[in-house]
Design a protein around this motif. Structure first.
Motif, short mmCIF file in Angstrom:
data_model
loop_
_atom_site.label_atom_id
_atom_site.label_comp_id
_atom_site.label_asym_id
_atom_site.label_seq_id
_atom_site.Cartn_x
_atom_site.Cartn_y
_atom_site.Cartn_z
N LEU A 146 0.84 -1.19 0.00
CA LEU A 146 0.00 0.00 0.00
C LEU A 146 0.87 1.24 0.00
N GLY A 147 0.35 2.32 -0.52
CA GLY A 147 1.04 3.61 -0.51
C GLY A 147 0.37 4.59 0.43
N GLN A 148 1.09 5.68 0.75
CA GLN A 148 0.58 6.75 1.62
C GLN A 148 -0.09 6.17 2.87
N CYS A 149 0.65 5.36 3.58
CA CYS A 149 0.11 4.58 4.70
C CYS A 149 -0.36 5.45 5.87
N ALA A 150 0.36 6.54 6.15
CA ALA A 150 -0.03 7.39 7.28
C ALA A 150 -1.42 7.97 7.07
N LYS A 151 -1.75 8.34 5.84
CA LYS A 151 -3.07 8.89 5.55
C LYS A 151 -4.15 7.83 5.71
N ARG A 152 -3.79 6.56 5.63
CA ARG A 152 -4.73 5.47 5.84
C ARG A 152 -4.88 5.12 7.31
N GLY A 153 -4.19 5.86 8.18
CA GLY A 153 -4.27 5.62 9.61
C GLY A 153 -3.29 4.61 10.14
N MET A 154 -2.31 4.21 9.33
CA MET A 154 -1.33 3.21 9.76
C MET A 154 -0.13 3.88 10.44
N LYS A 155 0.32 3.28 11.52
CA LYS A 155 1.42 3.86 12.30
C LYS A 155 2.78 3.32 11.87
N ASP A 156 2.80 2.24 11.10
CA ASP A 156 4.05 1.62 10.68
C ASP A 156 4.17 1.68 9.16
N TYR A 157 5.30 2.19 8.68
CA TYR A 157 5.51 2.30 7.24
C TYR A 157 6.98 2.63 6.97
N VAL A 158 7.38 2.44 5.73
CA VAL A 158 8.70 2.89 5.30
C VAL A 158 8.47 4.04 4.34
N GLU A 159 9.25 5.10 4.51
CA GLU A 159 9.11 6.24 3.61
C GLU A 159 10.43 6.53 2.93
N PHE A 160 10.32 6.99 1.71
CA PHE A 160 11.46 7.35 0.88
C PHE A 160 11.41 8.85 0.72
N ARG A 161 12.46 9.52 1.18
CA ARG A 161 12.46 10.98 1.16
C ARG A 161 13.67 11.51 0.40
N ALA A 162 13.50 12.72 -0.13
CA ALA A 162 14.60 13.36 -0.84
C ALA A 162 14.50 14.87 -0.62
N GLY A 163 15.66 15.51 -0.50
CA GLY A 163 15.70 16.95 -0.27
C GLY A 163 17.12 17.45 -0.33
N ASN A 164 17.32 18.63 0.19
CA ASN A 164 18.64 19.25 0.14
C ASN A 164 19.21 19.49 1.54
N GLY A 165 19.01 18.53 2.42
CA GLY A 165 19.54 18.62 3.77
C GLY A 165 19.46 17.27 4.44
N LEU A 166 20.08 17.13 5.62
CA LEU A 166 20.15 15.84 6.32
C LEU A 166 18.84 15.43 6.99
N ASP A 167 18.06 16.39 7.48
CA ASP A 167 16.88 16.08 8.28
C ASP A 167 15.76 15.54 7.39
N PRO A 168 15.36 14.27 7.56
CA PRO A 168 14.31 13.71 6.71
C PRO A 168 12.99 14.48 6.77
N LYS A 169 12.64 15.03 7.94
CA LYS A 169 11.37 15.71 8.10
C LYS A 169 11.33 17.05 7.35
N LYS A 170 12.49 17.54 6.93
CA LYS A 170 12.53 18.82 6.22
C LYS A 170 12.72 18.63 4.71
N MET A 171 12.69 17.37 4.27
CA MET A 171 12.84 17.11 2.85
C MET A 171 11.53 17.35 2.11
N GLY A 172 11.62 17.75 0.84
CA GLY A 172 10.44 18.16 0.10
C GLY A 172 9.67 17.02 -0.53
N TYR A 173 10.31 15.87 -0.76
CA TYR A 173 9.64 14.76 -1.44
C TYR A 173 9.50 13.59 -0.48
N SER A 174 8.32 12.94 -0.49
CA SER A 174 8.10 11.80 0.39
C SER A 174 7.13 10.82 -0.27
#
Length: 230
Positions: A146-174
């Motif tokens: 499944l995709g976009q698991c958090a929006k489905r109410g799931m607490k466990d998932y793997v996310e792939f992120r990309a951006g221009n800094g080290l902090d995953p939460k500040k990356m623009g793509y997910s």
């Protein structure tokens, strides 16, 4: 493991020796404060003058940073030793190509694999939000990816992120995945065409989660993404 043998850093003119559990780049931290089990003031220690490290410093992942500002004659000596970590969590890749497996070891924590390159990630096997402990044994429910698991109410998932800094939460793509993909499942590829890429395993502690993947640096002309910044 850092063992400081000699420290002579004067406090005048803002002199200091700093030791950080993790990595910092352009003001961003890895792991960020949300994904590290310790608070920032326990991860980062500074010393000068008579205040010197009096014990061996061991980082919680495969990176540690030593910062120093020595404005007058002085210096320091440190012995660095790499020690095995049987349950690694947050990791910075040493090479732009390779193969890695992230696991939460049944714990409630987030683990990330950070790559300081634009990458193509190819998922080989995935078991996220499906392997639940019931007493001694573990049960696996076979479900589709499944995709976009958090929006489905799931607490466990793997996310792939990309951006221009080290902090995953500040990356623009997910992009997120959860479910089960075995070695016989059609391989899933995610191009992460920004300066920094990360595979981040988010775990509630209710499941034994794992993701096994290959990564390779994107070649010129390969699929890129434009949303590198928030």
């Amino acid at each position: 493991m850092l063992d400081f043998k000699y420290v002579d850093v004067a406090c005048i003119k803002d002199g200091l020796l700093g030791v950080f559990d993790g990595w910092e780049l352009d003001g961003q931290l890895f792991p960020n404060e949300e994904d590290h089990p310790q608070e920032f003031d326990r991860r980062y220690k500074t010393y000068c003058g008579d205040d010197k490290p009096n014990k061996i410093f061991i980082s919680s992942q495969n990176v540690a940073m030593v910062q120093h500002r020595i404005p007058v004659a002085g210096g320091f000596s440190v012995h660095v030793k790499f020690v095995p970590n049987p349950k690694p969590c947050n990791v910075i890749a040493r090479l732009p190509n390779g193969h890695y497996s992230l696991r939460n070891w049944g714990r409630a924590l987030n683990c990330s694999f950070s790559m300081i390159y634009p990458e193509r990630v190819r998922v080989r096997e995935l078991t996220v939000g499906e392997r639940e402990y019931t007493g001694v044994a573990a049960q696996v429910r076979r479900s589709p990816i499944l995709g976009q698991c958090a929006k489905r109410g799931m607490k466990d998932y793997v996310e792939f992120r990309a951006g221009n800094g080290l902090d995953p939460k500040k990356m623009g793509y997910s992009f997120q995945m959860c479910g089960v993909a075995t070695a016989t499942t059609k391989k899933l590829e995610v191009p992460l065409g920004c300066g920094n890429s990360v595979v981040r395993l988010v775990s509630s502690g209710d499941f034994y989660n794992s993701v096994d993947f290959e990564f390779a640096i994107l070649e010129p002309g390969e699929s890129m993404i434009s949303a590198c910044t928030p």
